[in-house]
Design a protein around this motif. Structure first.
Motif, mmCIF file in Angstrom:
data_model
loop_
_atom_site.group_PDB
_atom_site.id
_atom_site.type_symbol
_atom_site.label_atom_id
_atom_site.label_comp_id
_atom_site.label_asym_id
_atom_site.label_seq_id
_atom_site.Cartn_x
_atom_site.Cartn_y
_atom_site.Cartn_z
ATOM 1 N N ARG A 1 0.856 -1.179 0.000
ATOM 2 C CA ARG A 1 0.000 0.000 0.000
ATOM 3 C C ARG A 1 0.898 1.236 0.000
ATOM 4 O O ARG A 1 2.123 1.122 0.158
ATOM 5 C CB ARG A 1 -0.889 0.005 1.238
ATOM 6 N N THR A 2 0.295 2.382 -0.186
ATOM 7 C CA THR A 2 1.070 3.618 -0.208
ATOM 8 C C THR A 2 1.584 3.953 1.187
ATOM 9 O O THR A 2 0.807 4.019 2.131
ATOM 10 C CB THR A 2 0.208 4.782 -0.725
ATOM 11 N N ILE A 3 2.870 4.151 1.294
ATOM 12 C CA ILE A 3 3.470 4.605 2.545
ATOM 13 C C ILE A 3 4.427 5.735 2.215
ATOM 14 O O ILE A 3 4.831 5.913 1.060
ATOM 15 C CB ILE A 3 4.207 3.475 3.301
ATOM 16 N N VAL A 4 4.791 6.481 3.224
ATOM 17 C CA VAL A 4 5.728 7.589 3.058
ATOM 18 C C VAL A 4 6.787 7.490 4.140
ATOM 19 O O VAL A 4 6.457 7.385 5.316
ATOM 20 C CB VAL A 4 5.022 8.949 3.136
ATOM 21 N N ALA A 5 8.042 7.531 3.737
ATOM 22 C CA ALA A 5 9.163 7.493 4.677
ATOM 23 C C ALA A 5 9.096 6.266 5.583
ATOM 24 O O ALA A 5 9.366 6.359 6.777
ATOM 25 C CB ALA A 5 9.211 8.777 5.500
ATOM 26 N N GLY A 6 8.702 5.148 5.031
ATOM 27 C CA GLY A 6 8.564 3.941 5.838
ATOM 28 C C GLY A 6 9.909 3.410 6.300
ATOM 29 O O GLY A 6 10.744 3.048 5.478
ATOM 30 N N ASP A 7 10.111 3.339 7.601
ATOM 31 C CA ASP A 7 11.374 2.837 8.146
ATOM 32 C C ASP A 7 11.165 1.654 9.086
ATOM 33 O O ASP A 7 12.085 1.279 9.821
ATOM 34 C CB ASP A 7 12.158 3.947 8.827
ATOM 35 N N LEU A 8 9.976 1.082 9.043
ATOM 36 C CA LEU A 8 9.685 -0.082 9.868
ATOM 37 C C LEU A 8 9.451 -1.286 8.976
ATOM 38 O O LEU A 8 8.730 -1.205 7.977
ATOM 39 C CB LEU A 8 8.438 0.164 10.725
ATOM 40 N N ALA A 9 10.033 -2.425 9.342
ATOM 41 C CA ALA A 9 9.904 -3.625 8.525
ATOM 42 C C ALA A 9 8.435 -4.029 8.353
ATOM 43 O O ALA A 9 8.051 -4.531 7.301
ATOM 44 C CB ALA A 9 10.703 -4.755 9.157
ATOM 45 N N ASP A 10 7.626 -3.782 9.369
ATOM 46 C CA ASP A 10 6.207 -4.163 9.312
ATOM 47 C C ASP A 10 5.422 -3.406 8.246
ATOM 48 O O ASP A 10 4.318 -3.817 7.880
ATOM 49 C CB ASP A 10 5.545 -3.934 10.671
ATOM 50 N N GLU A 11 5.977 -2.315 7.751
ATOM 51 C CA GLU A 11 5.289 -1.530 6.725
ATOM 52 C C GLU A 11 5.463 -2.138 5.334
ATOM 53 O O GLU A 11 4.839 -1.688 4.375
ATOM 54 C CB GLU A 11 5.823 -0.099 6.718
ATOM 55 N N TYR A 12 6.341 -3.121 5.220
ATOM 56 C CA TYR A 12 6.659 -3.710 3.926
ATOM 57 C C TYR A 12 6.197 -5.161 3.886
ATOM 58 O O TYR A 12 6.500 -5.950 4.777
ATOM 59 C CB TYR A 12 8.166 -3.617 3.660
ATOM 60 N N GLU A 13 5.469 -5.506 2.843
ATOM 61 C CA GLU A 13 4.911 -6.846 2.744
ATOM 62 C C GLU A 13 5.802 -7.786 1.932
ATOM 63 O O GLU A 13 5.846 -8.985 2.193
ATOM 64 C CB GLU A 13 3.530 -6.803 2.097
ATOM 65 N N TYR A 14 6.509 -7.250 0.963
ATOM 66 C CA TYR A 14 7.264 -8.103 0.049
ATOM 67 C C TYR A 14 8.767 -7.918 0.259
ATOM 68 O O TYR A 14 9.248 -6.788 0.405
ATOM 69 C CB TYR A 14 6.892 -7.776 -1.394
ATOM 70 N N TRP A 15 9.481 -9.031 0.234
ATOM 71 C CA TRP A 15 10.917 -9.022 0.522
ATOM 72 C C TRP A 15 11.669 -9.888 -0.489
ATOM 73 O O TRP A 15 11.157 -10.913 -0.941
ATOM 74 C CB TRP A 15 11.171 -9.572 1.932
ATOM 75 N N GLY A 16 12.885 -9.464 -0.798
ATOM 76 C CA GLY A 16 13.747 -10.302 -1.599
ATOM 77 C C GLY A 16 14.421 -11.355 -0.739
ATOM 78 O O GLY A 16 14.207 -11.427 0.471
ATOM 79 N N GLN A 17 15.255 -12.146 -1.375
ATOM 80 C CA GLN A 17 15.919 -13.239 -0.676
ATOM 81 C C GLN A 17 17.157 -12.768 0.081
ATOM 82 O O GLN A 17 17.675 -13.496 0.936
ATOM 83 C CB GLN A 17 16.323 -14.342 -1.675
ATOM 84 N N GLY A 18 17.616 -11.578 -0.215
ATOM 85 C CA GLY A 18 18.765 -11.009 0.469
ATOM 86 C C GLY A 18 20.061 -11.254 -0.279
ATOM 87 O O GLY A 18 20.203 -12.230 -1.017
ATOM 88 N N THR A 19 21.003 -10.350 -0.071
ATOM 89 C CA THR A 19 22.335 -10.492 -0.649
ATOM 90 C C THR A 19 23.364 -10.134 0.426
ATOM 91 O O THR A 19 23.200 -9.135 1.137
ATOM 92 C CB THR A 19 22.499 -9.626 -1.912
ATOM 93 N N GLN A 20 24.388 -10.950 0.562
ATOM 94 C CA GLN A 20 25.360 -10.785 1.628
ATOM 95 C C GLN A 20 26.391 -9.717 1.271
ATOM 96 O O GLN A 20 26.955 -9.720 0.169
ATOM 97 C CB GLN A 20 26.088 -12.108 1.894
ATOM 98 N N VAL A 21 26.628 -8.833 2.212
ATOM 99 C CA VAL A 21 27.703 -7.851 2.106
ATOM 100 C C VAL A 21 28.649 -8.078 3.275
ATOM 101 O O VAL A 21 28.224 -8.044 4.434
ATOM 102 C CB VAL A 21 27.161 -6.414 2.139
ATOM 103 N N THR A 22 29.909 -8.318 2.969
ATOM 104 C CA THR A 22 30.909 -8.559 3.998
ATOM 105 C C THR A 22 32.042 -7.557 3.829
ATOM 106 O O THR A 22 32.640 -7.476 2.756
ATOM 107 C CB THR A 22 31.461 -9.985 3.908
ATOM 108 N N VAL A 23 32.298 -6.791 4.879
ATOM 109 C CA VAL A 23 33.349 -5.781 4.849
ATOM 110 C C VAL A 23 34.440 -6.204 5.827
ATOM 111 O O VAL A 23 34.171 -6.381 7.021
ATOM 112 C CB VAL A 23 32.805 -4.399 5.223
ATOM 113 N N SER A 24 35.630 -6.353 5.334
ATOM 114 C CA SER A 24 36.747 -6.756 6.177
ATOM 115 C C SER A 24 37.611 -5.543 6.496
ATOM 116 O O SER A 24 37.864 -4.689 5.647
ATOM 117 C CB SER A 24 37.587 -7.820 5.479
ATOM 118 N N SER A 25 38.052 -5.496 7.737
ATOM 119 C CA SER A 25 38.863 -4.348 8.180
ATOM 120 C C SER A 25 40.349 -4.654 8.081
ATOM 121 O O SER A 25 40.744 -5.771 7.793
ATOM 122 C CB SER A 25 38.498 -3.969 9.611
#
Length: 125
Positions: free
Chosen positions: A101-125
């Protein structure tokens, strides 16, 4: 059927850059705000950035402001996350998210219904 497919993750040294992409299908992409979230091991999923349907407004968590840029190409049904000056605290699985649905400035996970499978980001120091 809504599909969100992330790509572009990988391993990088601290100070490096990556660009994540999320290809969307199955809904009217150009009508909805889109967002990126991330989840580090042992931590809750957290908001990273969001962009309005037109791309005219963007929102970021404080820790990535000035380093990350969210953008979208409505002609390609794709949202991007450009990440610069990466540090070890950015290590996480990054998820693309879309609301039903229409949202504005949504920063809560509960506001989003659809999700991708994710992609890993690894940063080494």
């Amino acid at each position: 059927q809504v599909q969100l497919v992330e790509s572009g993750g990988g391993s990088v040294q601290a100070g490096g850059s990556l660009r994540l992409s999320c290809a969307a299908s199955g809904f009217s992409f150009n009508m909805f705000e889109m967002a990126w979230f991330r989840q580090a091991p042992g931590k809750e999923r957290e908001f990273v950035a969001a962009i309005s349907w037109s791309g005219g407004s963007t929102y970021y968590r404080d820790s990535v402001k000035g380093r990350f840029t969210i953008s979208r190409d409505n002609a390609k049904n794709t949202v991007y996350l450009h990440m610069n000056t990466l540090n070890a605290e950015d290590t996480a699985v990054y998820y693309c998210a879309a609301p039903s649905r229409t949202i504005v400035a949504g920063d809560l996970a509960d506001e989003y219904e659809y999700w991708g499978q994710g992609t890993q980001v690894t940063v080494s120091s």
